[in-house]
Design an enzyme around this catalytic site. Structure first.
Site, PDB file in Angstrom:
ATOM      1  N   ARG A   1      41.871  51.972  57.143  1.00  0.00           N
ATOM      2  CA  ARG A   1      41.033  51.553  57.111  1.00  0.00           C
ATOM      3  C   ARG A   1      40.805  50.370  57.149  1.00  0.00           C
ATOM      4  NH1 ARG A   1      40.409  50.934  50.252  1.00  0.00           N
ATOM      5  NH2 ARG A   1      41.903  49.294  50.835  1.00  0.00           N
TER       6      ARG A   1
ATOM      7  N   TYR B   1      14.029  61.193  26.042  1.00  0.00           N
ATOM      8  CA  TYR B   1      12.542  61.632  27.402  1.00  0.00           C
ATOM      9  C   TYR B   1      12.993  63.515  27.665  1.00  0.00           C
ATOM     10  CZ  TYR B   1      11.910  56.569  29.235  1.00  0.00           C
ATOM     11  OH  TYR B   1      11.731  55.472  28.878  1.00  0.00           O
TER      12      TYR B   1
ATOM     13  N   LYS C   1      39.788  41.837  42.136  1.00  0.00           N
ATOM     14  CA  LYS C   1      38.642  42.253  42.631  1.00  0.00           C
ATOM     15  C   LYS C   1      36.911  42.526  41.927  1.00  0.00           C
ATOM     16  CE  LYS C   1      40.398  46.455  43.912  1.00  0.00           C
ATOM     17  NZ  LYS C   1      41.467  47.231  45.085  1.00  0.00           N
TER      18      LYS C   1
ATOM     19  N   MET D   1      17.003  53.807  29.990  1.00  0.00           N
ATOM     20  CA  MET D   1      17.964  52.284  30.771  1.00  0.00           C
ATOM     21  C   MET D   1      18.674  51.660  29.737  1.00  0.00           C
ATOM     22  SD  MET D   1      16.161  49.578  32.928  1.00  0.00           S
ATOM     23  CE  MET D   1      15.030  51.215  34.012  1.00  0.00           C
TER      24      MET D   1
HETATM   25  C1  LIG Z   1      42.598  46.909  44.226  1.00  0.00           C
HETATM   26  C2  LIG Z   1      44.053  47.005  45.493  1.00  0.00           C
HETATM   27  C3  LIG Z   1      45.175  46.549  44.727  1.00  0.00           C
HETATM   28  C4  LIG Z   1      45.867  46.541  43.372  1.00  0.00           C
HETATM   29  O1  LIG Z   1      44.860  48.478  42.720  1.00  0.00           O
HETATM   30  P1  LIG Z   1      45.211  49.089  41.265  1.00  0.00           P
HETATM   31  O2  LIG Z   1      44.949  50.252  41.580  1.00  0.00           O
HETATM   32  O3  LIG Z   1      43.833  48.021  40.606  1.00  0.00           O
HETATM   33  O4  LIG Z   1      46.425  48.278  41.170  1.00  0.00           O
HETATM   34  C5  LIG Z   1      46.286  46.407  45.434  1.00  0.00           C
HETATM   35  N1  LIG Z   1      46.314  46.466  47.220  1.00  0.00           N
HETATM   36  C6  LIG Z   1      44.898  46.353  47.543  1.00  0.00           C
HETATM   37  C7  LIG Z   1      44.874  46.027  48.699  1.00  0.00           C
HETATM   38  C8  LIG Z   1      43.863  46.544  46.918  1.00  0.00           C
HETATM   39  O5  LIG Z   1      42.707  46.849  47.297  1.00  0.00           O
END
Ligand SMILES: *Cc1c(COP(=O)(O)O)cnc(C)c1O
Length: 383
Positions: free
Chosen positions: A135, A275, A36, A323
């Protein structure tokens, strides 16, 4: 160099980490690599084939958009699972493509049935249960309805998994909460089984959970951060390295971020640099500019705080990070010139800048800094 910086991805480091984490699970537990957030900044399209080549054949993403990107580059035998956002329209696409997805509300469960009817193929779903993170996930009292719907729509739903996520397995502060979650998960999972529904995968573990609570591995693990060579927290890192690995870090950073010196010049004593007035020279100062700023993921919080490596030396960032440009003080480094390699994350000579050394100063985690690396920076694979 066409771009102003570039990222190198080390194949040997990745293989090392995958081997290390896979050694923590049983042969019949599946390893899902979490990709992800653009594979934690590494680049989905760049890193996915490297992971496949190692032999991992399951990928977890957060959204349908990420699944589409992964689906374009993956081999046929690899599976994709969406752990978060998927709209009703994307469900039809996911079902067609054999992509599984989490279901955590009754509406989504019904939407999955509808999508399946349209596509004429069962939806592969993972029932996410609420165990204490609060959640997403079905609470115990909703599960009766879930079971009813699943039983009524057996043709349309293939319950591939039952899962949950821990609320901070990387910190001992959450020990009791995690223990309760594990217990609740086992109860709910048993209850589902007793109703005659037998998901193929019970899965709960992220990197921290697998490292700190090995019993959470079950049938599939969802491993992100450690596969990329980072510890989920310093606590886990110290615990593992000191106790089990004789002070040798068994994980290797996959990513290196580099740029080059854009210009070098001398500034007199008593002048402000960049800056504003946040940096005043107190000696005749040799400055170098680097064509990377907050627009490229180098946080503005590192103004007057961050470091980079040039000619093997640790060099301070002076003044504000702009930037597109940052300025560094190279007065004490002989012979610095335009075109010299600059390491923003990684090793040069005897020195290393880690992402966490960034984050100590920046008050954010490895996770956050990595995922801020923009996708437009080119990625190259190195050994
Ligand atoms: C991001 C995530 C993981 C992986 O987590 P890590 O700490 O990067 O290993 C596993 N399960 C869910 C639902 C996640 O959102």
């Amino acid at each position: 160099m066409l771009h102003t910086s570039y990222i190198e991805l080390s194949k040997s480091a990745l293989n090392n980490n995958l081997r290390f984490m896979q050694n923590k699970i049983k042969a019949n537990t599946r390893y899902s690599m979490v990709i992800k957030a653009n594979a934690y900044g590494h680049g989905i399209e760049d890193i996915l084939p490297m992971i496949e080549e190692y032999g991992v054949d399951h990928f977890s993403v957060f959204s349908a958009v990420e699944a589409m990107r992964a689906n374009k580059v993956k081999q046929d035998k690899c599976d994709i699972m969406i752990m978060g956002w998927i709209s009703d329209e994307s469900m039809e696409w996911a079902i067609e493509q054999d992509i599984s997805f989490y279901v955590f509300t009754i509406d989504r469960l019904n939407a999955a049935c509808e999508a399946s009817k349209k596509v004429k193929k069962p939806a592969k779903i993972h029932i996410e249960v609420e165990t204490g993170m609060h959640r997403t996930g079905f609470c115990k009292d909703e599960l009766t309805t879930v079971v009813e719907i699943i039983k009524k729509n057996g043709k349309y739903l293939e319950v591939e998994g039952i899962c949950t996520h821990y609320a901070g397995a990387e910190s001992i502060n959450n020990y009791k909460r995690i223990q309760n979650q594990i217990k609740t998960f086992n109860e709910l999972s048993t209850w589902i089984n007793d109703q005659g529904i037998h998901p193929k995968y019970r899965h709960t573990a992220c990197s921290a959970a697998l490292l700190a609570y090995p019993e959470t591995a079950m049938d599939l693990v969802r491993i992100g951060i450690s596969s990329y060579g980072f510890w989920p927290s310093n606590e886990i890192r110290m615990n593992k390295i000191i106790k089990e690995y004789d002070n040798q870090d068994p994980l290797l950073r996959v990513l290196t971020w580099k740029s080059e010196v854009m210009s070098v010049k001398i500034v007199d004593e008593g002048e402000y640099v960049s800056y504003g007035t946040s940096f005043l020279t107190n000696r005749k100062t040799k400055i170098a500019t680097i064509p990377v700023g907050y627009g490229y993921g180098f946080s503005r919080n590192l103004s007057n705080m961050g470091h980079v490596l040039i000619r093997g030396k640790r060099i301070p960032v002076i003044g504000s990070v702009n930037m597109n440009i940052m300025v560094v003080d190279v007065t004490d480094v002989a012979d610095v010139k335009e075109g010299d390699e600059v390491v923003l994350i990684g090793t040069q000579g005897k020195n290393t800048i880690t992402v966490s050394s960034f984050s100590d100063m920046n008050n954010s985690l490895n996770y956050e800094l990595l995922t801020r690396l923009p996708n437009h920076i080119p990625r190259y694979i190195v050994d």
